[in-house]
Design a protein around this motif. Structure first.
Motif, PDB file in Angstrom:
ATOM      1  N   VAL A 468      -0.225  33.891  11.669  1.00 28.48           N
ATOM      2  CA  VAL A 468       0.633  32.791  11.244  1.00 28.48           C
ATOM      3  C   VAL A 468      -0.040  32.120  10.059  1.00 28.48           C
ATOM      4  O   VAL A 468      -1.162  31.631  10.168  1.00 28.48           O
ATOM      5  CB  VAL A 468       0.862  31.768  12.370  1.00 28.48           C
ATOM      6  N   ASP A 469       0.637  32.104   8.923  1.00 30.16           N
ATOM      7  CA  ASP A 469       0.122  31.454   7.713  1.00 30.16           C
ATOM      8  C   ASP A 469       0.917  30.173   7.478  1.00 30.16           C
ATOM      9  O   ASP A 469       2.088  30.209   7.116  1.00 30.16           O
ATOM     10  CB  ASP A 469       0.251  32.388   6.521  1.00 30.16           C
ATOM     11  N   SER A 470       0.273  29.044   7.721  1.00 23.95           N
ATOM     12  CA  SER A 470       0.933  27.744   7.554  1.00 23.95           C
ATOM     13  C   SER A 470       0.353  26.978   6.378  1.00 23.95           C
ATOM     14  O   SER A 470       0.499  25.750   6.307  1.00 23.95           O
ATOM     15  CB  SER A 470       0.785  26.915   8.837  1.00 23.95           C
ATOM     16  N   SER A 471      -0.318  27.663   5.459  1.00 22.00           N
ATOM     17  CA  SER A 471      -0.975  26.986   4.340  1.00 22.00           C
ATOM     18  C   SER A 471       0.020  26.272   3.435  1.00 22.00           C
ATOM     19  O   SER A 471      -0.337  25.307   2.758  1.00 22.00           O
ATOM     20  CB  SER A 471      -1.793  27.989   3.525  1.00 22.00           C
ATOM     21  N   ALA A 472       1.273  26.725   3.405  1.00 22.73           N
ATOM     22  CA  ALA A 472       2.305  26.086   2.575  1.00 22.73           C
ATOM     23  C   ALA A 472       3.304  25.337   3.446  1.00 22.73           C
ATOM     24  O   ALA A 472       4.486  25.259   3.113  1.00 22.73           O
ATOM     25  CB  ALA A 472       3.012  27.123   1.721  1.00 22.73           C
ATOM     26  N   PHE A 473       2.838  24.811   4.573  1.00 16.89           N
ATOM     27  CA  PHE A 473       3.711  24.114   5.517  1.00 16.89           C
ATOM     28  C   PHE A 473       4.568  23.071   4.773  1.00 16.89           C
ATOM     29  O   PHE A 473       4.064  22.407   3.863  1.00 16.89           O
ATOM     30  CB  PHE A 473       2.854  23.422   6.589  1.00 16.89           C
ATOM     31  N   THR A 709       3.822  17.299  12.616  1.00 16.45           N
ATOM     32  CA  THR A 709       2.479  17.885  12.674  1.00 16.45           C
ATOM     33  C   THR A 709       1.396  16.932  13.154  1.00 16.45           C
ATOM     34  O   THR A 709       0.282  17.373  13.433  1.00 16.45           O
ATOM     35  CB  THR A 709       2.075  18.400  11.288  1.00 16.45           C
ATOM     36  N   ASN A 710       1.689  15.621  13.216  1.00 12.74           N
ATOM     37  CA  ASN A 710       0.680  14.619  13.559  1.00 12.74           C
ATOM     38  C   ASN A 710      -0.548  14.775  12.661  1.00 12.74           C
ATOM     39  O   ASN A 710      -1.680  14.869  13.119  1.00 12.74           O
ATOM     40  CB  ASN A 710       0.304  14.715  15.033  1.00 12.74           C
ATOM     41  N   PHE A 711      -0.279  14.846  11.354  1.00 11.19           N
ATOM     42  CA  PHE A 711      -1.329  14.955  10.334  1.00 11.19           C
ATOM     43  C   PHE A 711      -2.158  16.239  10.466  1.00 11.19           C
ATOM     44  O   PHE A 711      -3.321  16.286  10.101  1.00 11.19           O
ATOM     45  CB  PHE A 711      -2.253  13.731  10.365  1.00 11.19           C
ATOM     46  N   GLY A 712      -1.549  17.288  11.029  1.00 11.80           N
ATOM     47  CA  GLY A 712      -2.241  18.556  11.179  1.00 11.80           C
ATOM     48  C   GLY A 712      -2.977  18.721  12.488  1.00 11.80           C
ATOM     49  O   GLY A 712      -3.625  19.742  12.704  1.00 11.80           O
ATOM     50  N   GLU A 713      -2.883  17.731  13.386  1.00 10.02           N
ATOM     51  CA  GLU A 713      -3.598  17.798  14.664  1.00 10.02           C
ATOM     52  C   GLU A 713      -2.748  18.408  15.778  1.00 10.02           C
ATOM     53  O   GLU A 713      -3.274  18.763  16.821  1.00 10.02           O
ATOM     54  CB  GLU A 713      -4.027  16.386  15.096  1.00 10.02           C
ATOM     55  N   LYS A 714      -1.450  18.537  15.541  1.00  9.65           N
ATOM     56  CA  LYS A 714      -0.560  18.966  16.619  1.00  9.65           C
ATOM     57  C   LYS A 714      -0.444  20.480  16.676  1.00  9.65           C
ATOM     58  O   LYS A 714      -0.324  21.148  15.639  1.00  9.65           O
ATOM     59  CB  LYS A 714       0.823  18.351  16.435  1.00  9.65           C
ATOM     60  N   TYR A 715      -0.468  21.003  17.883  1.00 10.63           N
ATOM     61  CA  TYR A 715      -0.305  22.436  18.131  1.00 10.63           C
ATOM     62  C   TYR A 715       1.182  22.749  18.097  1.00 10.63           C
ATOM     63  O   TYR A 715       1.969  22.241  18.898  1.00 10.63           O
ATOM     64  CB  TYR A 715      -0.899  22.779  19.493  1.00 10.63           C
ATOM     65  N   LEU A 716       1.587  23.593  17.145  1.00 15.24           N
ATOM     66  CA  LEU A 716       3.005  23.869  16.920  1.00 15.24           C
ATOM     67  C   LEU A 716       3.362  25.232  17.504  1.00 15.24           C
ATOM     68  O   LEU A 716       2.813  26.255  17.091  1.00 15.24           O
ATOM     69  CB  LEU A 716       3.310  23.840  15.422  1.00 15.24           C
ATOM     70  N   PRO A 717       4.280  25.269  18.444  1.00 19.05           N
ATOM     71  CA  PRO A 717       4.623  26.543  19.092  1.00 19.05           C
ATOM     72  C   PRO A 717       5.630  27.352  18.277  1.00 19.05           C
ATOM     73  O   PRO A 717       6.434  26.807  17.515  1.00 19.05           O
ATOM     74  CB  PRO A 717       5.235  26.100  20.424  1.00 19.05           C
ATOM     75  N   GLU A 732       4.823  34.553  22.567  1.00 18.43           N
ATOM     76  CA  GLU A 732       4.730  33.125  22.240  1.00 18.43           C
ATOM     77  C   GLU A 732       3.330  32.847  21.706  1.00 18.43           C
ATOM     78  O   GLU A 732       2.341  33.289  22.283  1.00 18.43           O
ATOM     79  CB  GLU A 732       4.988  32.258  23.475  1.00 18.43           C
ATOM     80  N   ARG A 733       3.262  32.144  20.606  1.00 19.70           N
ATOM     81  CA  ARG A 733       1.979  31.728  20.052  1.00 19.70           C
ATOM     82  C   ARG A 733       2.125  30.303  19.532  1.00 19.70           C
ATOM     83  O   ARG A 733       3.169  29.676  19.675  1.00 19.70           O
ATOM     84  CB  ARG A 733       1.532  32.657  18.905  1.00 19.70           C
ATOM     85  N   GLY A 734       1.072  29.808  18.904  1.00 18.19           N
ATOM     86  CA  GLY A 734       1.101  28.489  18.300  1.00 18.19           C
ATOM     87  C   GLY A 734       0.167  28.456  17.114  1.00 18.19           C
ATOM     88  O   GLY A 734      -0.639  29.380  16.903  1.00 18.19           O
ATOM     89  N   TYR A 735       0.248  27.412  16.327  1.00 18.00           N
ATOM     90  CA  TYR A 735      -0.570  27.301  15.121  1.00 18.00           C
ATOM     91  C   TYR A 735      -0.722  25.833  14.765  1.00 18.00           C
ATOM     92  O   TYR A 735      -0.114  24.945  15.396  1.00 18.00           O
ATOM     93  CB  TYR A 735       0.077  28.069  13.958  1.00 18.00           C
ATOM     94  N   PHE A 736      -1.521  25.557  13.752  1.00 14.71           N
ATOM     95  CA  PHE A 736      -1.716  24.201  13.258  1.00 14.71           C
ATOM     96  C   PHE A 736      -1.358  24.154  11.771  1.00 14.71           C
ATOM     97  O   PHE A 736      -1.681  25.072  11.018  1.00 14.71           O
ATOM     98  CB  PHE A 736      -3.164  23.752  13.440  1.00 14.71           C
ATOM     99  N   ALA A 737      -0.694  23.086  11.387  1.00 17.74           N
ATOM    100  CA  ALA A 737      -0.450  22.854   9.963  1.00 17.74           C
ATOM    101  C   ALA A 737      -1.743  22.352   9.322  1.00 17.74           C
ATOM    102  O   ALA A 737      -2.670  21.912  10.023  1.00 17.74           O
ATOM    103  CB  ALA A 737       0.670  21.836   9.790  1.00 17.74           C
ATOM    104  N   PRO A 738      -1.851  22.413   8.002  1.00 17.19           N
ATOM    105  CA  PRO A 738      -3.064  21.905   7.339  1.00 17.19           C
ATOM    106  C   PRO A 738      -3.293  20.419   7.642  1.00 17.19           C
ATOM    107  O   PRO A 738      -2.341  19.645   7.788  1.00 17.19           O
ATOM    108  CB  PRO A 738      -2.770  22.125   5.852  1.00 17.19           C
ATOM    109  N   LEU A 739      -4.556  20.034   7.752  1.00 19.57           N
ATOM    110  CA  LEU A 739      -4.885  18.632   7.999  1.00 19.57           C
ATOM    111  C   LEU A 739      -4.462  17.765   6.814  1.00 19.57           C
ATOM    112  O   LEU A 739      -4.557  18.177   5.661  1.00 19.57           O
ATOM    113  CB  LEU A 739      -6.390  18.474   8.239  1.00 19.57           C
ATOM    114  N   GLU A 740      -3.999  16.569   7.130  1.00 18.31           N
ATOM    115  CA  GLU A 740      -3.584  15.635   6.081  1.00 18.31           C
ATOM    116  C   GLU A 740      -4.558  14.467   6.026  1.00 18.31           C
ATOM    117  O   GLU A 740      -5.118  14.071   7.029  1.00 18.31           O
ATOM    118  CB  GLU A 740      -2.173  15.130   6.367  1.00 18.31           C
TER     119      GLU A 740
END
Length: 740
Positions: A468-473, A709-717, A732-740
């Motif tokens: 999962v690539d969320s670098s451009a969330f 994303t809760n500033f990148g702290e939230k686990y996104l399913p 099913e997996r999850g990922y994190f958005a970049p920290l803000e």
């Protein structure tokens, strides 16, 4: 009064400070609780009070991000740290199992997954994953055993009153999951994808078109190009020789063969109507031997016609008379073919055998490559109306009215794979596709059936969200891998076969980026055996390295790893640089050794390939022997699992002619690789081509997330479901958005 006022103010300050501290502490606890739950972890009240959940959440987030970067050892360290803070957290246990699985430590992965299940975590999805991985670890491939087939789906020639095709009589599969069918009644060649959607329709040359097409096969022919780059099939006036695949179609009413390019473009006709050499009356089914010669069952002339790769008639065989014009005598006792239909060629390049079905006698005859009669494989009237014969799992599979029958080419023993029932049916051809299904044409019912083994239908698909690539969330890019229960890739899926959700809600702006199976280049890592035994093969090693490098295309990267007592990465860069170098072996820094750590060399090679091209492979150059240190750090199962779970193929170039060690045969058979001899007559240039053609069931998608994303702290399913005919799978997996 002043003193009293001062004391009163100080008391107010103390009360205000106490209330502020209490509010701050309560807020900190609440923030920590939200952070931990945002990370997806379950936290007890005791943990909240101790603050352990905050540390666990941070390590968990780092572990997930390392996992998607392919740094599996780093992710294991992060997850184990997180687990030390929250020993009973099931989500951490599941992810720790995921990381161990990708690292090849399937035993540890199963242990952590099972602990989570025993804690009441997960559902049938995790239990199914445990079952599949356990089954895969059992030595031996049950997929090669004879097993009844069941219908997994079918494609009707008519859909909603519209004719899609009419009279399917033969089928030819492609490596991308599509397949061609010859439509006898509608005089066309139709390409369908895995979902039965028409991709292309070929009616033949502009003047005349096809005239009752029966069979279609892929032939590999040699052509040469001259200075004007004019195509010539087996031409003489040229400067360069190339081998290329073509399509060959038999036209029963046209009394000819049509040679087409891979896209269906007409090139020329082969043969004509008549009874002489190079002629036929009602050509039926086709086959090609290892010499490039083409065999055609000639129904009208009751024989088999043979052509060279240029379409020139060579001879015919199968007649009763010993003094026939072909010049090849038949052994006494053979009455001749009456109604030849299906034909297949099986055996090594030096001992190929020709099998021909006879509808009149209901049997199969065996000939050698020169047309000499050998024997009758099965008794008369074993079959009612035998049609095409194809090769399936080293057996002959014969279509006979309403059933598919496997015939052992050595003993003639029979096994009935499937039966279409009592409804009017005439199955004419069965061909294995890239996904190990059988595609079966039924001329009477105007359908194409998809036949699969029952255990595959019941077991479903094994779906894994690989990256999962969320670098451009909020834009998220997913890589999904689809296999069956035996690690075999599922190729040819389209966007309509996938369904993605986040928190059980459909994702928005979903886009299908592409399939890895369409890539036409591969990253290669060559492992050079630096054992004392291989010192005498310096010339062979250099030859192999240069041949492999020269055959790599596109922007592929070549790596060279030397396997000594400690493995060393010797080269990373363009293959052309190795081709241009004078002596690749002279640049190796790793000295030869008596004890070689092959396992460490393979893992080192795999580490760099994980984030390389989607098609990637390791090619080992060795004399085929192992030392006592070859697999002392990691056992064979762990090495094979590390390669397989990361879609890395393992092939072997043998420098000597002695037997290959069992350890290498095990790795080859468990990673879809192959073994080659360095001085094989055809050279090593096709190794990379063979690697590129190995099925890869990875697909990429992108979508726009709507989750906070809760500033990148939230686990996104995120959830992925795959549907193929009447089979399905889910992950099913999850990922994190970049920290803000």
């Amino acid at each position: 009064m002043i003193l009293k006022s001062t004391r009163k103010n100080n008391l107010h300050k103390k009360i205000f400070f106490a209330l502020s501290f209490s509010a701050f502490f309560s807020g900190a606890v609440l923030y920590a609780q939200n952070t931990t739950y945002d990370a997806g972890l379950s936290v007890s009240q005791d943990n909240i009070r101790s603050g352990e959940e905050g540390f666990a959440a941070e390590e968990f987030r780092r572990g997930v991000q390392a996992y998607y970067r392919g740094a599996f050892n780093e992710s294991i360290v992060n997850f184990e740290k997180a687990l030390s803070y929250l020993p009973n957290d099931n989500l951490i246990l599941e992810w720790l199992g995921n990381a161990y699985y990708k690292s090849g430590m399937e035993g540890s992965a199963l242990s952590y997954w099972q602990t989570a299940v025993n804690n009441g975590y997960g559902d049938l999805l995790l239990q199914n994953k445990i079952e599949i991985v356990r089954e895969r670890r059992i030595t031996g491939d049950s997929s090669e055993k004879l097993m009844r087939l069941s219908e997994a789906g079918s494609f009707d020639g008519n859909f909603n009153g519209e004719q899609i095709f009419n009279g399917p009589i033969s089928v030819l599969t492609n490596n991308d999951g599509t397949f061609w069918i010859t439509a006898y009644n509608s005089n066309e060649l139709v390409k369908l994808n895995l979902n039965g959607v028409v991709q292309e329709r070929i009616t033949g040359p502009l003047l005349g078109g096809f005239d009752r097409p029966v069979d279609v096969i892929r032939v590999n022919l040699q052509f040469e190009t001259n200075n004007n780059s004019k195509l010539k099939i087996n031409g003489k006036d040229s400067t360069e020789t190339v081998r290329k695949n073509y399509l060959l179609v038999s036209e029963s009413a046209g009394d000819r063969l049509a040679l087409l390019d891979e896209k269906g473009g007409f090139i020329k006709y082969i043969g004509s109507k008549g009874r002489g050499i190079g002629q036929f009356v009602g050509p039926q089914y086709l086959a090609q031997d290892s010499l490039g010669r083409i065999y055609v069952t000639d129904f009208g002339n009751r024989r088999v016609d043979v052509f060279d790769g240029d379409g020139k008639g060579l001879f015919f065989f199968g007649t009763k008379s010993n003094s026939s014009k072909n010049g090849y005598d038949n052994f006494s006792g053979f009455e001749g073919l009456k109604c030849p239909t299906g034909i297949a060629i099986l055996g090594s390049s030096v001992d190929e055998r020709i099998f021909v079905a006879d509808e009149d006698k209901g049997c199969i005859y065996e000939f050698d490559r020169s047309g000499n009669y050998i024997r009758q494989l099965v008794e008369n009237y074993t079959f009612k109306k035998p049609e095409a014969i194809k090769i399936y799992q080293n057996s002959l599979i014969v279509c006979d009215e309403n059933r598919l029958v496997a015939v052992n080419p050595d003993t003639g023993a029979l096994f009935e794979y499937a039966k279409t029932g009592n409804a009017p049916s005439r199955v004419t051809a069965a061909c294995e596709d890239i996904n190990r299904n059988l595609l079966v044409t039924d001329l009477t019912s105007n359908e194409v059936y998809v036949m699969s083994k029952l255990q595959e239908l019941v077991g479903g698909l094994f779906v894994q969200i690989e990256k999962v690539d969320s670098s451009a969330f909020p834009k998220v890019v997913l890589e999904v891998k689809v296999e069956n229960r035996h690690r075999q890739a599922i190729v040819g899926l389209q966007a309509e076969n996938f369904y993605f959700t986040e928190n059980k809600r459909p994702v928005s702006k979903l886009e299908f980026i592409g399939s890895v199976s369409n890539n036409n280049s591969a990253d290669i890592t060559i492992i050079v055996d630096r054992s004392k035994n291989c010192e005498k093969y310096q010339v062979e090693i250099e030859r192999a390295i240069k041949e492999i490098a020269a055959s790599m295309t596109g922007s592929a990267t070549l790596r060279i790893v030397s396997a000594g007592s400690i493995p060393v990465t010797e080269y990373v860069g363009s293959p052309q640089s190795i081709v241009d170098s004078v002596s690749p072996m002279s640049a190796l820094k790793n000295p030869t050794a008596g004890r070689v750590s092959t396992d460490l060399a393979i893992r080192l090679a795999a580490n760099d390939l994980i984030n390389g091209a989607k098609k990637r492979a390791i090619i080992m150059l060795s004399d085929g022997a192992v030392t006592d240190a070859s697999f002392s750090r990691y056992n064979l199962a762990e090495v094979a699992a590390y390669l397989s779970n990361n879609s890395i193929e393992f092939s072997f170039v043998q420098l000597s002619q002695k037997a290959l060690a069992d350890e290498y045969n095990y790795l080859i058979s468990n990673t879809s690789g192959d073994a080659y001899y360095v001085y094989r007559p055809e050279g090593l240039s096709d190794i990379v081509k063979n690697i590129i053609e190995i099925p890869q069931g990875s697909y990429q998608f992108s979508y726009v997330s709507s989750l906070p994303t809760n500033f990148g702290e939230k686990y996104l399913p995120v959830e992925a479901e795959v549907y193929m005919l009447n089979r399905s799978g889910r992950d099913e997996r999850g990922y994190f958005a970049p920290l803000e």
